[in-house]
Scaffold this motif. Sequence first.
Motif, PDB file in Angstrom:
ATOM      1  N   UNK A   1      -3.643  -6.716  -7.123  1.00 38.14           N
ATOM      2  CA  UNK A   1      -2.387  -7.070  -6.810  1.00 38.14           C
ATOM      3  C   UNK A   1      -1.183  -6.013  -6.588  1.00 38.14           C
ATOM      4  N   UNK A   2      -1.575  -4.956  -6.933  1.00 37.36           N
ATOM      5  CA  UNK A   2      -0.496  -3.573  -7.149  1.00 37.36           C
ATOM      6  C   UNK A   2      -0.240  -3.360  -5.793  1.00 37.36           C
ATOM      7  N   UNK A   3      -1.160  -3.095  -4.989  1.00 40.69           N
ATOM      8  CA  UNK A   3      -0.573  -2.422  -3.519  1.00 40.69           C
ATOM      9  C   UNK A   3      -0.071  -3.265  -2.673  1.00 40.69           C
ATOM     10  N   UNK A   4      -0.451  -4.628  -2.635  1.00 39.05           N
ATOM     11  CA  UNK A   4      -0.034  -5.435  -1.668  1.00 39.05           C
ATOM     12  C   UNK A   4       1.605  -5.869  -2.274  1.00 39.05           C
ATOM     13  N   UNK A   5       1.669  -5.876  -3.147  1.00 42.78           N
ATOM     14  CA  UNK A   5       3.377  -6.444  -3.793  1.00 42.78           C
ATOM     15  C   UNK A   5       4.199  -5.181  -3.819  1.00 42.78           C
ATOM     16  N   UNK A   6       3.507  -4.053  -4.175  1.00 44.48           N
ATOM     17  CA  UNK A   6       4.593  -2.857  -4.063  1.00 44.48           C
ATOM     18  C   UNK A   6       4.869  -2.494  -2.664  1.00 44.48           C
TER      19      UNK A   6
ATOM     20  N   UNK B   1      -3.090  12.432  -9.975  1.00 45.35           N
ATOM     21  CA  UNK B   1      -2.298  11.373  -9.448  1.00 45.35           C
ATOM     22  C   UNK B   1      -1.676  11.639  -8.247  1.00 45.35           C
ATOM     23  N   UNK B   2      -1.530  12.734  -7.764  1.00 41.65           N
ATOM     24  CA  UNK B   2      -0.874  12.982  -6.555  1.00 41.65           C
ATOM     25  C   UNK B   2      -1.910  12.359  -5.348  1.00 41.65           C
ATOM     26  N   UNK B   3      -3.232  12.799  -5.458  1.00 44.32           N
ATOM     27  CA  UNK B   3      -4.227  12.262  -4.565  1.00 44.32           C
ATOM     28  C   UNK B   3      -4.615  10.811  -4.657  1.00 44.32           C
ATOM     29  N   UNK B   4      -4.350  10.131  -5.977  1.00 38.92           N
ATOM     30  CA  UNK B   4      -4.854   8.774  -6.035  1.00 38.92           C
ATOM     31  C   UNK B   4      -3.622   7.879  -5.473  1.00 38.92           C
ATOM     32  N   UNK B   5      -2.538   8.402  -5.828  1.00 38.87           N
ATOM     33  CA  UNK B   5      -1.248   7.809  -4.909  1.00 38.87           C
ATOM     34  C   UNK B   5      -1.136   7.852  -3.439  1.00 38.87           C
ATOM     35  N   UNK B   6      -1.485   8.907  -3.014  1.00 42.14           N
ATOM     36  CA  UNK B   6      -1.812   9.040  -1.456  1.00 42.14           C
ATOM     37  C   UNK B   6      -2.822   8.184  -0.925  1.00 42.14           C
ATOM     38  N   UNK B   7      -3.760   8.287  -1.747  1.00 37.75           N
ATOM     39  CA  UNK B   7      -4.944   7.283  -1.260  1.00 37.75           C
ATOM     40  C   UNK B   7      -4.703   5.671  -1.279  1.00 37.75           C
ATOM     41  N   UNK B   8      -4.168   5.236  -2.465  1.00 34.72           N
ATOM     42  CA  UNK B   8      -3.828   3.729  -2.519  1.00 34.72           C
ATOM     43  C   UNK B   8      -2.489   3.360  -2.016  1.00 34.72           C
ATOM     44  N   UNK B   9      -1.483   4.103  -1.873  1.00 35.31           N
ATOM     45  CA  UNK B   9      -0.111   3.886  -1.284  1.00 35.31           C
ATOM     46  C   UNK B   9       0.272   4.673  -0.559  1.00 35.31           C
TER      47      UNK B   9
ATOM     48  N   UNK C   1      13.562  -6.239 -23.313  1.00 31.70           N
ATOM     49  CA  UNK C   1      12.521  -6.047 -22.083  1.00 31.70           C
ATOM     50  C   UNK C   1      11.831  -7.362 -21.741  1.00 31.70           C
ATOM     51  N   UNK C   2      11.792  -7.753 -20.415  1.00 33.53           N
ATOM     52  CA  UNK C   2      11.245  -8.702 -19.883  1.00 33.53           C
ATOM     53  C   UNK C   2       9.783  -8.636 -19.815  1.00 33.53           C
ATOM     54  N   UNK C   3       8.815  -9.418 -20.479  1.00 31.47           N
ATOM     55  CA  UNK C   3       7.553  -9.183 -20.155  1.00 31.47           C
ATOM     56  C   UNK C   3       7.178  -9.642 -18.728  1.00 31.47           C
ATOM     57  N   UNK C   4       5.881  -9.005 -18.408  1.00 36.30           N
ATOM     58  CA  UNK C   4       5.361  -9.400 -17.014  1.00 36.30           C
ATOM     59  C   UNK C   4       3.882  -9.275 -17.333  1.00 36.30           C
ATOM     60  N   UNK C   5       3.127 -10.269 -16.620  1.00 40.02           N
ATOM     61  CA  UNK C   5       1.750 -10.257 -17.051  1.00 40.02           C
ATOM     62  C   UNK C   5       1.020  -9.865 -15.630  1.00 40.02           C
ATOM     63  N   UNK C   6       1.491  -9.648 -14.462  1.00 43.09           N
ATOM     64  CA  UNK C   6       0.625  -9.357 -13.272  1.00 43.09           C
ATOM     65  C   UNK C   6       1.671  -8.892 -12.264  1.00 43.09           C
ATOM     66  N   UNK C   7       1.183  -8.515 -10.992  1.00 43.25           N
ATOM     67  CA  UNK C   7       1.776  -8.178  -9.956  1.00 43.25           C
ATOM     68  C   UNK C   7       2.478  -9.302  -9.231  1.00 43.25           C
ATOM     69  N   UNK C   8       1.718 -10.506  -9.323  1.00 49.79           N
ATOM     70  CA  UNK C   8       2.201 -11.768  -8.690  1.00 49.79           C
ATOM     71  C   UNK C   8       3.455 -12.259  -9.242  1.00 49.79           C
TER      72      UNK C   8
END
Length: 171
Positions: A66-71, A96-104, A157-164
């Motif tokens: 869910x990371x890409x879609x929600x971001x 990390x730069x290459x990974x971010x450029x690819x996925x985001x 801190x508020x805990x979150x368990x997923x991108x949804x």
Amino acid sequence: MKTIAIDMDGVLADVYAQFIEMHFAETGERLSQKDMIGLTEGEAFPHLLKHVNSKGFFETAPLITGARKVVEEIAKVYKVFIVSAATEFPLSLGEKHLWLSKHFPFITWQQMVFCGSKEIINTDIMIDDHFKNLDYFKGKTYLFTQPHNENANPKNHERVNSWEELKEILL
């Protein structure tokens, strides 16, 4: 427009899955995330330093569901910065730069912040899986659940368990 700092490892990139696969490839032993609850990453992964210093570790890590879609949706409402500690391990910065450029691909180079310590980050919101980054932050904080922090009380801190779940909160 409000600003958000989003951590990479453990929030966008599934480094646990990457460690588990590399451990299996090296030893033939299949580790379980359930068995890692409450352990630091160093305790959970005996070959951690070897793996994070291996070519390709950061560049080939899988995405967290869910990371890409929600971001991408969040980026329409907030100014998004991906903030990652990338100077500790020599190979991580470029990978990390290459990974971010690819996925985001919608995240520009100006929105990528690679650093050693996140204490200097001054956005409205921070999403991270480590207390060491959230505890010094002055804005609103969200602790992204990972095995190493699952048993901990997030207190401030508020805990979150997923991108949804983050999507429901932020949008």
